[in-house]
Design a protein around this motif. Structure first.
Motif, PDB file in Angstrom:
ATOM      1  N   UNK A 333      15.453  28.046  37.900  1.00 12.78           N
ATOM      2  CA  UNK A 333      15.811  26.543  38.125  1.00 12.78           C
ATOM      3  C   UNK A 333      14.748  25.571  38.136  1.00 12.78           C
ATOM      4  N   UNK A 334      15.083  24.677  37.076  1.00 14.53           N
ATOM      5  CA  UNK A 334      13.496  23.302  37.540  1.00 14.53           C
ATOM      6  C   UNK A 334      13.794  22.286  37.699  1.00 14.53           C
ATOM      7  N   UNK A 335      13.466  21.495  38.241  1.00 15.26           N
ATOM      8  CA  UNK A 335      13.451  20.053  37.923  1.00 15.26           C
ATOM      9  C   UNK A 335      12.531  18.927  37.502  1.00 15.26           C
ATOM     10  N   UNK A 336      13.366  18.700  36.514  1.00 14.27           N
ATOM     11  CA  UNK A 336      12.337  17.735  35.778  1.00 14.27           C
ATOM     12  C   UNK A 336      11.536  16.634  36.313  1.00 14.27           C
ATOM     13  N   UNK A 337      11.825  15.837  36.965  1.00 14.89           N
ATOM     14  CA  UNK A 337      11.117  15.249  37.486  1.00 14.89           C
ATOM     15  C   UNK A 337       9.574  15.532  38.491  1.00 14.89           C
ATOM     16  N   UNK A 338       9.766  16.406  39.574  1.00 13.25           N
ATOM     17  CA  UNK A 338       8.565  16.836  40.757  1.00 13.25           C
ATOM     18  C   UNK A 338       8.394  18.565  39.319  1.00 13.25           C
ATOM     19  N   UNK A 339       8.854  18.926  39.069  1.00 15.69           N
ATOM     20  CA  UNK A 339       8.181  20.163  38.196  1.00 15.69           C
ATOM     21  C   UNK A 339       8.971  21.746  39.474  1.00 15.69           C
ATOM     22  N   UNK A 340       9.680  21.310  40.270  1.00 14.90           N
ATOM     23  CA  UNK A 340       9.228  22.145  41.336  1.00 14.90           C
ATOM     24  C   UNK A 340      10.609  22.900  41.211  1.00 14.90           C
ATOM     25  N   UNK A 341      10.614  24.718  41.071  1.00 15.96           N
ATOM     26  CA  UNK A 341      12.096  25.240  40.784  1.00 15.96           C
ATOM     27  C   UNK A 341      12.513  25.605  42.631  1.00 15.96           C
ATOM     28  N   UNK A 342      13.763  24.744  41.916  1.00 19.29           N
ATOM     29  CA  UNK A 342      15.026  24.593  43.189  1.00 19.29           C
ATOM     30  C   UNK A 342      15.758  25.610  42.751  1.00 19.29           C
TER      31      UNK A 342
END
Length: 387
Positions: A333-342
């Motif tokens: 799962x990825x955050x579009x705003x930070x490109x971090x894997x959640x």
């Protein structure tokens, strides 16, 4: 996807162990339909007559889990990080399997989806809770759980097709539009009739072929996936991912006019367009998942934490989270705003071949190549699931 040589018929061989077990049951009689009432009375949900076999369902399941071999393209020397690191990531995101969101309703056995290539799975499409479109052989059928009728939408034989023999590798349905992609860059568009009941039980195709061409002449041009996307201010678009390392965005309503062509350094297995239509998540024969600006084709971000090739991607309807599924048996799962894997969600026995969110964003389903589908409660931050 894997760039094997030879004819497309070779792709259907038993490259993964999910096919081997089915042979055991092919000569045994099974019911055409199994209902929840049948299951409550003790009938097997798949219609398998276990009393005629020398094993039980429980024993067979244990053996299946013990012997199943997941297909992978990369070894540890080719991966960004060793495979052993994944277990630690999966363990950090604890998941309870106590979710109860869906129960068995029925199993219709008259129409079974045909899998032509062992890595491709987008061959079934549900447009409502009771309307299902299924690829069966080289044809596409509609099945209604209300009327229990099977209707042929597209039969890929005869003079209606100008490209000759087509083997369906993927499909997609949106509204009255049905698209099928083939092993040689074939693309067939069919208009689904508004009144499917009038055509139920017919032997000939009831769909009207609107487009039938090869969209690429590349020798390795398998159509890996098709996404139908309807922009808020424009006509229906088809986003087509091919093994020739290209993603094509076409205007369906103007005869598949090419709007954009995005090139990559690896075969593209799946492309998912964000709800606002601005970004696309592109995955393929790489550990990378790329976020691309749809209007320019330029890469916006690279998410590179999978350790094998990926075949699935999906956006949450809210637009800020997207998911990618890989042959490393995980969904990230990825955050579009930070490109971090959640979070990293682990499968059970095999690759993640398909991911879907419900329209309201409440649930996310991820499917393995055999036996297991996981449904996660998004409102519980993916910590509760049904398997």
């Amino acid at each position: 996807m894997s760039q094997d040589s030879g004819s497309s018929d070779e792709y259907s061989s038993d490259n993964d162990t999910e096919y081997n077990d089915e042979v055991t049951f092919q000569t045994l009689p099974r019911s055409d339909r199994v209902t929840k009432e049948d299951v409550m009375k003790g009938k097997d949900p798949q219609g398998i007559p276990w009393h005629e076999l020398d094993t039980t369902r429980e024993e067979y399941r244990k053996n299946r889990l013990r012997t199943y071999m997941n297909y992978e393209n990369l070894n540890d020397e080719q991966r960004p990080v060793p495979a052993g690191m994944l277990a630690l990531e999966i363990a950090r995101h604890r998941v309870s399997q106590k979710g109860e969101y869906y129960t068995f309703e029925s199993n219709e056995r008259r129409l079974k989806s045909s899998i032509v290539h062992f890595q491709l799975r987008n061959l079934v499409w549900a447009t409502t809770s009771h309307d299902v479109f299924v690829t069966h052989g080289n044809d596409i059928f509609h099945y209604s759980y209300v009327s229990e009728e099977i209707t042929p939408i597209l039969r890929l034989e005869g003079p209606q097709l100008s490209v000759g023999r087509v083997q369906i590798s993927t499909m997609s349905v949106h509204g009255s539009t049905c698209l099928a992609g083939g092993f040689y860059g074939d693309m067939i568009c069919v208009r689904i009739p508004a009144d499917l009941r009038s055509a139920a039980g017919a032997s000939d195709s009831c769909g009207e072929v609107l487009f039938c061409e090869r969209i690429t002449t590349d020798e390795n041009a398998i159509t890996n996936s098709i996404s139908l996307h309807e922009p808020s201010n424009g006509p229906l678009q088809a986003v087509i991912s091919n093994n020739d390392c290209a993603v094509r965005v076409t205007d369906v309503e103007t005869g598949f006019t090419l709007l954009h062509r995005m090139l990559f350094t690896w075969p593209v297995n799946y492309t998912a367009v964000s709800p606002d239509g601005k970004l696309a998540c592109v995955v393929g024969d790489s550990t990378q998942a790329l976020l691309v600006d749809v209007s320019t084709g330029q890469s916006v971000a690279e998410c590179n934490q999978h350790i094998d090739y990926s075949f699935a991607a999906a956006w949450h309807p809210g637009g800020n989270i997207f998911a990618t599924g890989s042959q490393d048996k995980t969904t990230r799962l990825w955050d579009r705003r930070t490109y971090r894997c959640l979070a990293t969600l682990g499968g059970h026995i095999g690759s993640i071949r398909s991911i879907r969110f419900t329209d309201d964003g409440r649930y996310m389903a991820m499917a393995e190549p055999a036996d297991f589908v996981h449904v996660f409660d998004v409102n519980q931050n993916w910590h509760v699931a049904q398997k």
